[in-house]
Design an enzyme around this catalytic site. Structure first.
Site, PDB file in Angstrom:
ATOM      1  CG  HIS A  23      -0.195   0.016   2.526  1.00 14.28           C
ATOM      2  ND1 HIS A  23       0.285  -1.137   3.105  1.00 14.28           N
ATOM      3  CD2 HIS A  23       0.166   1.027   3.369  1.00 14.28           C
ATOM      4  CE1 HIS A  23       0.900  -0.839   4.242  1.00 14.28           C
ATOM      5  NE2 HIS A  23       0.844   0.475   4.419  1.00 14.28           N
TER       6      HIS A  23
ATOM      7  NE  ARG B 239      10.700   2.514   3.953  1.00 11.10           N
ATOM      8  CZ  ARG B 239      10.014   3.431   4.613  1.00 11.10           C
ATOM      9  NH1 ARG B 239       8.924   3.938   4.054  1.00 11.10           N
ATOM     10  NH2 ARG B 239      10.385   3.841   5.804  1.00 11.10           N
TER      11      ARG B 239
END
EC number: 5.3.1.8
Length: 391
Positions: A257, A276
């Protein structure tokens, strides 16, 4: 029952005034991205002149017996105000088993806690939920492969990007999305020019109506924050979600997300574990990301709160680490007495009355309440109450 002062996190994607306005303060000229209320050791809130994690360490019984049995002597949740001016990086969070294994492995390898290549900051999972305080935009969960392919096709790019997008039509489900996503992140050298072609096409279709126009505008929005980043193509594989005031989304472990813009109240397990997945200059551990991310197509449902009592509404989630309630014009005993709680008032004013006296809690103020302390709240306005989510 005591006043609690949170801590500001000045990340470059934050707004200049969103958090300041909610706290009733003047902007300080820096981007204020998050306001933390909790006991995470990275940035604990203050109870008087003492950090909350130290207060709890001295008397862990204040967490409540059920919380201590399940989570140990640590406040299991962290509440935040998040305020984004522009897109955050693509990210995902591990499950508890993944976090425990990854943290132990990196500790054994001797990777420094602040090293660029460090992935696991602690051994906790980080499921999270955000409640919008206005209009909020986010990317979360993967689109169905065919739907993603059709949107790229709507930009006229199906043939030009076929070497990257081919799996979306040749395979199904998670396998198609994983292959396409990981290939998109590797667009370097001559292949990096495909990102520019994507953006040119997006500009040409930016005024289109419907899903293709929104898709094009999302690409342009991401490029404004991360010019030419290969993560733009990867990010477009995700669903775009718009939340109106009071609506929420829950993001379980493995959900990729990125919040795009807007302000909300966020609650999560008490962790800082972030993997990440693009749109960042920080370290991307592709191998670990592949293990953690759930590439299955998934559109997270938009949540609305369920009324528990007059003026008291709870947002339903499966996370045992946290529960979040919204309070509006309440005159009643505060729920979740078996949990250590944090009350944040965002509008109006409340009087909290307990055995040791009373506190007036105005806009932007917070109080900390140990488990077992009976407190009655009376007043008008909007407040959020954080507690553990153990049933």
């Amino acid at each position: 029952m005591e006043f609690l002062t949170g801590t500001i996190q000045n990340y470059d994607w934050g707004t200049s005034d969103g958090i300041a306005d909610l706290l009733g303060r003047s902007p300080d000229g820096q981007p204020q991205a998050e306001y933390w209320l909790g006991a995470h050791p990275k940035s604990p809130s203050q109870v008087g002149d003492r950090p909350l994690d130290a207060v709890i360490a001295e008397d862990p019984a204040q967490l409540g017996e059920a919380s201590r049995q399940q989570f140990g002597d640590r406040l299991p949740y962290l509440m935040k105000i998040l305020s984004a001016e522009r897109a955050l990086s693509l990210q995902a969070h591990p499950s508890r088993a993944q976090a425990e294994e990854g943290y132990a492995r990196e500790e054994e390898q001797g990777i420094a806690a602040d090293a660029r290549e460090r992935t696991y900051k602690d051994s906790w999972p980080k499921p999270e939920m955000i409640v919008s305080l206005g209009e909020m935009h986010a990317l979360c969960g993967f689109r169905e492969p065919r739907a993603a392919a059709d949107l790229f096709g709507g930009l006229g790019l199906a043939d030009r990007l076929s070497t990257v997008l081919g799996p979306l039509t040749e395979r199904k489900g998670a396998a198609a999305l994983a292959e396409t996503f990981l290939d998109a992140l590797s667009l370097t050298g001559e292949r990096a020019g495909l990102i520019n072609e994507l953006l040119v096409a997006a500009v040409e279709h930016a005024q289109d109506r419907g899903p293709v126009g929104e898709f094009a505008r999302t690409a342009i929005e991401l490029d404004a924050s991360y010019p030419g980043d290969p993560g733009i193509l990867a990010a477009l594989l995700l669903n775009r979600v718009t939340l109106e005031q009071g609506q929420a989304i829950f993001l379980p472990a493995g959900n990729l997300h990125a919040y795009l813009r807007g302000t909300g109240v966020e609650i999560m397990a008490n962790s800082d574990n972030v993997l990440r997945g693009g749109l960042t200059s920080k370290h991307i551990d592709v191998a670990e990301l592949t293990k953690v991310v759930d590439f299955s197509p998934y559109a997270p449902p938009i949540l609305t709160p369920v009324e528990e009592a007059p003026g008291v509404r709870r947002y339903p989630t499966p996370a045992p680490e946290f529960a979040l309630r919204c309070l509006d014009d309440v005159e009643a005993a505060l729920p979740a007495e078996s949990s250590a709680r944090i009350l944040l008032v965002l509008d109006g004013s409340y009087t909290a009355t307990g055995a040791a006296g009373e506190l007036t809690v105005a806009k932007g103020q917070s109080i900390y309440l140990p488990a077992g302390e009976q407190v009655r709240l009376a007043g008008a306005g909007t407040a959020f109450l954080a507690a553990h989510g153990i049933n």
